[in-house]
Design a protein around this motif. Sequence first.
Motif, PDB file in Angstrom:
ATOM      1  N   LEU A  93       1.379  69.855  56.960  1.00 57.11           N
ATOM      2  CA  LEU A  93       1.020  69.816  55.542  1.00 57.11           C
ATOM      3  C   LEU A  93       1.845  68.771  54.797  1.00 57.11           C
ATOM      4  O   LEU A  93       1.334  68.099  53.896  1.00 57.11           O
ATOM      5  N   ALA A  94       3.122  68.638  55.158  1.00 58.44           N
ATOM      6  CA  ALA A  94       3.949  67.618  54.513  1.00 58.44           C
ATOM      7  C   ALA A  94       3.430  66.216  54.821  1.00 58.44           C
ATOM      8  O   ALA A  94       3.415  65.339  53.951  1.00 58.44           O
ATOM      9  N   VAL A  95       2.983  66.013  56.057  1.00 55.66           N
ATOM     10  CA  VAL A  95       2.441  64.702  56.427  1.00 55.66           C
ATOM     11  C   VAL A  95       1.123  64.444  55.714  1.00 55.66           C
ATOM     12  O   VAL A  95       0.898  63.365  55.149  1.00 55.66           O
ATOM     13  N   LEU A  96       0.223  65.424  55.709  1.00 55.78           N
ATOM     14  CA  LEU A  96      -1.104  65.222  55.127  1.00 55.78           C
ATOM     15  C   LEU A  96      -1.043  65.022  53.619  1.00 55.78           C
ATOM     16  O   LEU A  96      -1.698  64.126  53.068  1.00 55.78           O
ATOM     17  N   GLN A  97      -0.284  65.863  52.934  1.00 52.63           N
ATOM     18  CA  GLN A  97      -0.298  65.850  51.478  1.00 52.63           C
ATOM     19  C   GLN A  97       0.618  64.802  50.864  1.00 52.63           C
ATOM     20  O   GLN A  97       0.291  64.252  49.807  1.00 52.63           O
ATOM     21  N   GLN A  98       1.763  64.529  51.486  1.00 52.18           N
ATOM     22  CA  GLN A  98       2.752  63.673  50.839  1.00 52.18           C
ATOM     23  C   GLN A  98       3.072  62.408  51.640  1.00 52.18           C
ATOM     24  O   GLN A  98       2.929  61.299  51.128  1.00 52.18           O
ATOM     25  N   ALA A  99       3.513  62.577  52.864  1.00 51.42           N
ATOM     26  CA  ALA A  99       4.040  61.436  53.609  1.00 51.42           C
ATOM     27  C   ALA A  99       2.970  60.383  53.889  1.00 51.42           C
ATOM     28  O   ALA A  99       3.192  59.185  53.670  1.00 51.42           O
ATOM     29  N   SER A 100       1.810  60.817  54.364  1.00 53.89           N
ATOM     30  CA  SER A 100       0.789  59.856  54.769  1.00 53.89           C
ATOM     31  C   SER A 100       0.289  58.990  53.620  1.00 53.89           C
ATOM     32  O   SER A 100       0.282  57.754  53.727  1.00 53.89           O
ATOM     33  N   PRO A 101      -0.150  59.560  52.481  1.00 58.38           N
ATOM     34  CA  PRO A 101      -0.593  58.675  51.394  1.00 58.38           C
ATOM     35  C   PRO A 101       0.512  57.809  50.823  1.00 58.38           C
ATOM     36  O   PRO A 101       0.262  56.662  50.435  1.00 58.38           O
ATOM     37  N   ILE A 102       1.748  58.317  50.778  1.00 60.68           N
ATOM     38  CA  ILE A 102       2.840  57.514  50.229  1.00 60.68           C
ATOM     39  C   ILE A 102       3.168  56.349  51.163  1.00 60.68           C
ATOM     40  O   ILE A 102       3.344  55.204  50.714  1.00 60.68           O
ATOM     41  N   VAL A 103       3.254  56.624  52.462  1.00 63.39           N
ATOM     42  CA  VAL A 103       3.521  55.544  53.421  1.00 63.39           C
ATOM     43  C   VAL A 103       2.417  54.491  53.351  1.00 63.39           C
ATOM     44  O   VAL A 103       2.684  53.278  53.331  1.00 63.39           O
ATOM     45  N   THR A 104       1.176  54.946  53.304  1.00 58.11           N
ATOM     46  CA  THR A 104       0.052  54.012  53.218  1.00 58.11           C
ATOM     47  C   THR A 104       0.140  53.155  51.970  1.00 58.11           C
ATOM     48  O   THR A 104      -0.049  51.930  52.012  1.00 58.11           O
ATOM     49  N   ALA A 105       0.435  53.795  50.838  1.00 58.54           N
ATOM     50  CA  ALA A 105       0.504  53.058  49.582  1.00 58.54           C
ATOM     51  C   ALA A 105       1.647  52.050  49.580  1.00 58.54           C
ATOM     52  O   ALA A 105       1.487  50.925  49.104  1.00 58.54           O
ATOM     53  N   LEU A 106       2.789  52.433  50.111  1.00 56.87           N
ATOM     54  CA  LEU A 106       3.922  51.514  50.140  1.00 56.87           C
ATOM     55  C   LEU A 106       3.623  50.300  51.011  1.00 56.87           C
ATOM     56  O   LEU A 106       3.981  49.168  50.656  1.00 56.87           O
ATOM     57  N   VAL A 107       2.972  50.531  52.139  1.00 60.23           N
ATOM     58  CA  VAL A 107       2.637  49.405  53.019  1.00 60.23           C
ATOM     59  C   VAL A 107       1.598  48.495  52.372  1.00 60.23           C
ATOM     60  O   VAL A 107       1.736  47.262  52.378  1.00 60.23           O
ATOM     61  N   VAL A 108       0.566  49.086  51.795  1.00 57.78           N
ATOM     62  CA  VAL A 108      -0.482  48.282  51.158  1.00 57.78           C
ATOM     63  C   VAL A 108       0.087  47.497  49.980  1.00 57.78           C
ATOM     64  O   VAL A 108      -0.214  46.314  49.795  1.00 57.78           O
ATOM     65  N   ALA A 109       0.923  48.160  49.172  1.00 60.26           N
ATOM     66  CA  ALA A 109       1.504  47.467  48.022  1.00 60.26           C
ATOM     67  C   ALA A 109       2.491  46.392  48.454  1.00 60.26           C
ATOM     68  O   ALA A 109       2.524  45.295  47.869  1.00 60.26           O
ATOM     69  N   GLY A 110       3.313  46.689  49.464  1.00 63.19           N
ATOM     70  CA  GLY A 110       4.324  45.726  49.877  1.00 63.19           C
ATOM     71  C   GLY A 110       3.774  44.545  50.646  1.00 63.19           C
ATOM     72  O   GLY A 110       4.213  43.408  50.443  1.00 63.19           O
ATOM     73  N   ALA A 111       2.814  44.800  51.536  1.00 60.56           N
ATOM     74  CA  ALA A 111       2.274  43.726  52.370  1.00 60.56           C
ATOM     75  C   ALA A 111       1.061  43.051  51.727  1.00 60.56           C
ATOM     76  O   ALA A 111       1.071  41.849  51.455  1.00 60.56           O
ATOM     77  N   ALA A 112       0.017  43.844  51.465  1.00 56.52           N
ATOM     78  CA  ALA A 112      -1.217  43.269  50.930  1.00 56.52           C
ATOM     79  C   ALA A 112      -1.104  42.952  49.446  1.00 56.52           C
ATOM     80  O   ALA A 112      -1.570  41.902  48.990  1.00 56.52           O
ATOM     81  N   GLY A 113      -0.497  43.865  48.664  1.00 57.31           N
ATOM     82  CA  GLY A 113      -0.407  43.636  47.231  1.00 57.31           C
ATOM     83  C   GLY A 113       0.384  42.391  46.884  1.00 57.31           C
ATOM     84  O   GLY A 113       0.001  41.623  45.997  1.00 57.31           O
ATOM     85  N   SER A 114       1.482  42.171  47.572  1.00 59.47           N
ATOM     86  CA  SER A 114       2.278  40.966  47.303  1.00 59.47           C
ATOM     87  C   SER A 114       1.500  39.706  47.673  1.00 59.47           C
ATOM     88  O   SER A 114       1.587  38.696  46.965  1.00 59.47           O
ATOM     89  N   ALA A 115       0.726  39.764  48.749  1.00 60.89           N
ATOM     90  CA  ALA A 115      -0.079  38.593  49.132  1.00 60.89           C
ATOM     91  C   ALA A 115      -1.184  38.320  48.117  1.00 60.89           C
ATOM     92  O   ALA A 115      -1.469  37.168  47.780  1.00 60.89           O
ATOM     93  N   ILE A 116      -1.824  39.388  47.630  1.00 54.20           N
ATOM     94  CA  ILE A 116      -2.860  39.221  46.609  1.00 54.20           C
ATOM     95  C   ILE A 116      -2.270  38.627  45.341  1.00 54.20           C
ATOM     96  O   ILE A 116      -2.842  37.721  44.721  1.00 54.20           O
ATOM     97  N   CYS A 117      -1.111  39.131  44.933  1.00 55.02           N
ATOM     98  CA  CYS A 117      -0.467  38.621  43.729  1.00 55.02           C
ATOM     99  C   CYS A 117      -0.092  37.150  43.897  1.00 55.02           C
ATOM    100  O   CYS A 117      -0.290  36.345  42.970  1.00 55.02           O
ATOM    101  N   ALA A 118       0.439  36.783  45.052  1.00 58.14           N
ATOM    102  CA  ALA A 118       0.814  35.389  45.285  1.00 58.14           C
ATOM    103  C   ALA A 118      -0.413  34.477  45.298  1.00 58.14           C
ATOM    104  O   ALA A 118      -0.378  33.361  44.757  1.00 58.14           O
ATOM    105  N   ASP A 119      -1.510  34.935  45.884  1.00 59.10           N
ATOM    106  CA  ASP A 119      -2.733  34.134  45.940  1.00 59.10           C
ATOM    107  C   ASP A 119      -3.286  33.881  44.546  1.00 59.10           C
ATOM    108  O   ASP A 119      -3.594  32.742  44.177  1.00 59.10           O
ATOM    109  N   LEU A 120      -3.408  34.941  43.749  1.00 57.18           N
ATOM    110  CA  LEU A 120      -3.933  34.767  42.394  1.00 57.18           C
ATOM    111  C   LEU A 120      -2.960  33.976  41.526  1.00 57.18           C
ATOM    112  O   LEU A 120      -3.388  33.195  40.669  1.00 57.18           O
ATOM    113  N   GLY A 121      -1.653  34.182  41.744  1.00 59.09           N
ATOM    114  CA  GLY A 121      -0.687  33.407  40.983  1.00 59.09           C
ATOM    115  C   GLY A 121      -0.768  31.924  41.293  1.00 59.09           C
ATOM    116  O   GLY A 121      -0.677  31.082  40.382  1.00 59.09           O
ATOM    117  N   ALA A 122      -0.947  31.577  42.562  1.00 57.50           N
ATOM    118  CA  ALA A 122      -1.088  30.174  42.934  1.00 57.50           C
ATOM    119  C   ALA A 122      -2.367  29.575  42.344  1.00 57.50           C
ATOM    120  O   ALA A 122      -2.364  28.424  41.880  1.00 57.50           O
TER     121      ALA A 122
END
Length: 265
Positions: A93-122
């Motif tokens: 339950l801890a993995v399903l409700q809390q850990a999994s979405p948070i880990v996913t969000a941190l990875v998407v924001a850190g890896a993909a979000g930063s790349a999207i921001c850099a692309d649009l900024g350029a």
Amino acid sequence: MAVRSDTRPVDALGHALREFGQLVALGLDVFLGMFRRPFQVREFIQQFWFVASVSIVPAALISIPFGAVITLQLGSLTQQIGAEAFNGAASVLAVLQQASPIVTALVVAGAAGSAICADLGARTIREEIDAMEVLGVPVIQRLVVPRVQATMIVAALLNGMVSVVGIVGGYFFNVIMQGGTPGAFLASFSALAHLPDLWVGTIKALIFGFIAGVVASYRGLRPRGGPKGVGDVVNQSVVITFLLLFFVNFVISLVYVQIVPPPEV
């Protein structure tokens, strides 16, 4: 002689409120643009592949130790209070409700979000965005909406992968390293978990992906100071996204606990 009061805190607060209002306005425009034609299918596919390619491996690598740490800590706690039979349910339950979405969000924001921001900024400092607006091309519909849709879908899919990897890793560490029984692990999970636990994790992942995409796009469209400003807005987008994710996660978890009753044992 008149004494001037320092208005810098008030000005900073007003600037922060204006920025937040513009961010919310962009989020509403993006949300409405998802249901408005024309749909940018090609751009969406390209962004989906890019976001997935930079997020899958980090998410898988992070989910294994994350699930292991949760299982080991909960296993130690349940052994102290004599509730080893509920270790499987607690860790899953801890993995399903809390850990999994948070880990996913941190990875998407850190890896993909930063790349999207850099692309649009350029694109912005090269005045491509201004040229598109002069030509009458809707920038939000053409560039922002496909990127936000891609982060949402990838976040939901990665959430499922992280959940599976985290649960399997937790099962391994509980059974192999802590001497737990496989039957008790699975029985407690099936007895205490129910379908809304899975749905709330998926909904969180979708919302977190939306926030990550909107914040990255918002900061990427507003760089200041040339190339150095692009680097600054990338850092700002990651920090702002992390802060919003934890706040939104708290609100969703609070609402879920209040409206969804726990299963009867």
